[in-house]
Enzyme design. Structure first.
Site, mmCIF file in Angstrom:
data_model
loop_
_atom_site.group_PDB
_atom_site.id
_atom_site.type_symbol
_atom_site.label_atom_id
_atom_site.label_comp_id
_atom_site.label_asym_id
_atom_site.label_seq_id
_atom_site.Cartn_x
_atom_site.Cartn_y
_atom_site.Cartn_z
ATOM 1 N N HIS B 44 7.988 -19.865 39.826
ATOM 2 C CA HIS B 44 8.940 -21.126 39.233
ATOM 3 C C HIS B 44 9.339 -21.784 40.262
ATOM 4 O O HIS B 44 9.217 -21.405 41.551
ATOM 5 C CB HIS B 44 10.117 -20.524 38.586
ATOM 6 N N GLU B 46 12.133 -22.881 41.345
ATOM 7 C CA GLU B 46 13.176 -22.646 42.380
ATOM 8 C C GLU B 46 12.913 -21.462 43.174
ATOM 9 O O GLU B 46 13.299 -21.441 44.187
ATOM 10 C CB GLU B 46 14.494 -21.927 41.277
ATOM 11 N N CYS B 69 16.027 -19.920 34.887
ATOM 12 C CA CYS B 69 15.740 -18.763 33.772
ATOM 13 C C CYS B 69 16.748 -17.573 34.036
ATOM 14 O O CYS B 69 17.230 -17.271 35.261
ATOM 15 C CB CYS B 69 14.488 -18.359 33.760
ATOM 16 N N CYS B 79 15.076 -16.642 37.760
ATOM 17 C CA CYS B 79 15.660 -17.503 38.756
ATOM 18 C C CYS B 79 17.310 -17.483 39.134
ATOM 19 O O CYS B 79 17.624 -17.819 40.278
ATOM 20 C CB CYS B 79 15.102 -18.963 38.664
ATOM 21 N N SER B 163 -19.895 -47.303 22.320
ATOM 22 C CA SER B 163 -18.597 -47.693 22.789
ATOM 23 C C SER B 163 -18.612 -47.665 24.233
ATOM 24 O O SER B 163 -17.485 -47.641 24.689
ATOM 25 C CB SER B 163 -17.500 -46.352 22.204
ATOM 26 N N ARG B 179 -5.997 -36.654 31.923
ATOM 27 C CA ARG B 179 -6.595 -35.424 31.616
ATOM 28 C C ARG B 179 -6.007 -34.577 32.702
ATOM 29 O O ARG B 179 -5.772 -33.326 32.152
ATOM 30 C CB ARG B 179 -8.096 -35.677 31.843
ATOM 31 N N ASP B 195 -21.796 -37.125 22.174
ATOM 32 C CA ASP B 195 -21.550 -37.717 23.454
ATOM 33 C C ASP B 195 -21.536 -36.367 24.349
ATOM 34 O O ASP B 195 -21.679 -36.757 25.540
ATOM 35 C CB ASP B 195 -20.106 -38.325 23.791
ATOM 36 N N GLU B 246 -8.793 -36.930 22.156
ATOM 37 C CA GLU B 246 -9.628 -38.045 22.594
ATOM 38 C C GLU B 246 -10.660 -38.760 21.888
ATOM 39 O O GLU B 246 -11.382 -39.535 21.883
ATOM 40 C CB GLU B 246 -10.507 -37.670 23.841
#
Lengths: 317, 317
Positions: B44, B46, B69, B79, B163, B179, B195, B246
């Site tokens: 994490h 922290e 947490c 943490c 396109s 992405r 595609d 997408e």
């Protein structure tokens, strides 16, 4: 000059067939005369400003967004002659007038009278302020603005044809302001029959600014409306600087297909329509590559929850 | 706190199923530890920052974009326990963790140990930075972002389906950045077949950030792709904070029709396509009034000649 251009801008839509010029006269650091082209084109901005300034024009500095005219008319004397008579020390001109009856002769006349003349200050802003007139001088037709209220996905109406309302009140008020600053509004026969639009200006104080109305139709003329039989008829509109095309889709498509749109105003609402009526039909594209490079996005702005998108046609003039 | 949130933002798309938290430790006016949630969720933020600060954590001020947490895990200690051990004087928390295993208990544990705790500093920015995680905690599914490249008139392709390309290079680079900061990308079977998209991140230095790929299909699974049989299957994605949809049009329409889109990114090109493929089909509207009030336009920006429009779904959470 910004003040002069601003005065001219405020006269857009009422000065045709003349340009919407603005003029300011400064004497001893004080504005002593202001003018803009008056409704119908006369008196000219310079004549108005000179009349206000009176004797204080002598030795003053005069700012005008367009070269003063050099041709007498039955409607009044040439502004360059009025200026010579008023004898300012200096005249600052944003743009030379492309009208062949002036085209530099106004400036020459001032110089011949011993007045200092500077040309070009604020030229870009002045050209933008008089885009309609300059388009007419360059292309022999009005500047044509296409206006549409669209959803995110580019729809103009539900499948039923209902389009009330895509855009909100602020956007609709802006449309009325655009109407006030255009000389003529055109719609297609379909829109006329479906909506019987008034196409007037419904803004307090601007009710008298409603422009002329025109119909694109192959059919008969309608009372109170001028008739264009095809988009090419814009070349017959010799007294229109700015033409606003308000729809519908077939009319917009016809103007786009003939490359007769100079500016597009999209009032984009933050809504998704999905199945619905598209903005345009076939506009003559062979492929996507053809579509690029034709439009330049100009300044957009928020109008309530909607957004105004402005696109200008990129042309060699 | 802005620094902590920024560190967390940079970890978007790699921290799932954990939130993308950022943490900064300040001692004597100097930053002595920085951390963000590591790929896969551990360690994490922290723990990373505390490890860097070492003994200098004692008496320091710790900024974290999310409550530490309170639950031990086989992947590491809680943490809040690590913090109690490190003994900073003060902990500043932007947001309480909605995870029921923590939900205020992390804060209580610090307070019980005599540490001063402030909650709420930078809360709005922190919530935006962890929108995926928070959406999952609130709605039990990822935050779903729909991305489209559109023309002015809302078309996604020519009538032939072509396109390439509606949008320009800058817009496409921005898509790759989006992405990189999502956990999973989804396309429909039609787009997959037409595609064969790689859906990877083609930005220098971020090649390893390519997200998981998913296909919306009622048919068979495809090697290397996860399968969703319907948009409702997003409720099974327990380890995905951010899902990027997408395309194509049918897939986008399916998600919109089930009201499973939280954010829309429109890459708007300054082109008119006219006759072409619309963005969406029927999304369930009865009338235009139904369409209003669902989307709020967020910050847009220019990307080369294109413009990014961001719309956020307005929801009661």
């Amino acid at each position: 000059m910004a003040e002069a251009i601003g005065l001219g801008l405020a006269a857009r839509g009422r000065s045709a067939p003349n340009p919407n010029v603005g003029c300011v006269i400064v004497s001893d650091g004080e504005i002593v005369g202001r003018g803009a082209t008056q409704p119908g084109g006369r008196p000219h901005a310079e004549a108005v400003a000179l009349a206000e300034a009176g004797a204080r024009s002598k030795g003053a500095t005069l700012f005008t967004s367009l070269e003063p005219c050099a041709h007498d008319s039955e409607r009044g004397p040439a502004c360059s002659d009025l200026m010579v008579e008023a004898a300012p020390a200096r005249v600052i001109v944003a743009l030379q007038d492309p009208d062949p009856r002036t085209a530099g002769q106004g400036i020459e006349r001032l110089k011949a009278a011993g007045i200092t003349v500077d040309v070009g200050c604020g030229a870009a802003a002045a050209a933008e302020s008089m885009a309609g007139y300059l388009t007419r001088m360059t292309f022999g037709r009005p500047r044509i603005t296409l206006k549409l209220a669209l959803s995110i996905d580019g729809k103009i109406a539900m499948p039923s044809g209902t389009s009330k309302w895509i855009s909100g009140e602020d956007a609709r008020a802006h449309v009325h302001l655009e109407r006030a600053h255009t000389d003529m509004i055109l719609v297609g026969r379909g829109t006329y029959l479906a909506d019987a639009p008034r196409l007037d200006v419904r803004l307090p104080g601007l009710e008298d600014w409603s422009p002329r109305r025109a119909l694109l139709t192959r059919g008969d003329a309608v009372d109170g409306w001028e008739t264009l039989h095809s988009p090419q008829d814009v070349y017959r509109l010799h007294d229109v600087n700015d033409l606003l095309v308000e729809g519908g889709s077939a009319t917009a498509t016809a103007f786009l297909a003939e490359d007769l749109v100079d500016r597009i105003l999209i009032y984009r609402a933050p809504i998704i329509v999905g199945e619905g009526k598209s903005s345009f039909g076939y506009v003559g594209l062979e492929g996507i590559a053809d579509a690029h490079g034709r439009w330049r996005a100009g300044d957009g702005r928020a109008l309530g929850v909607d957004r105004l998108e402005v696109y200008e046609r990129v042309r060699e003039s």
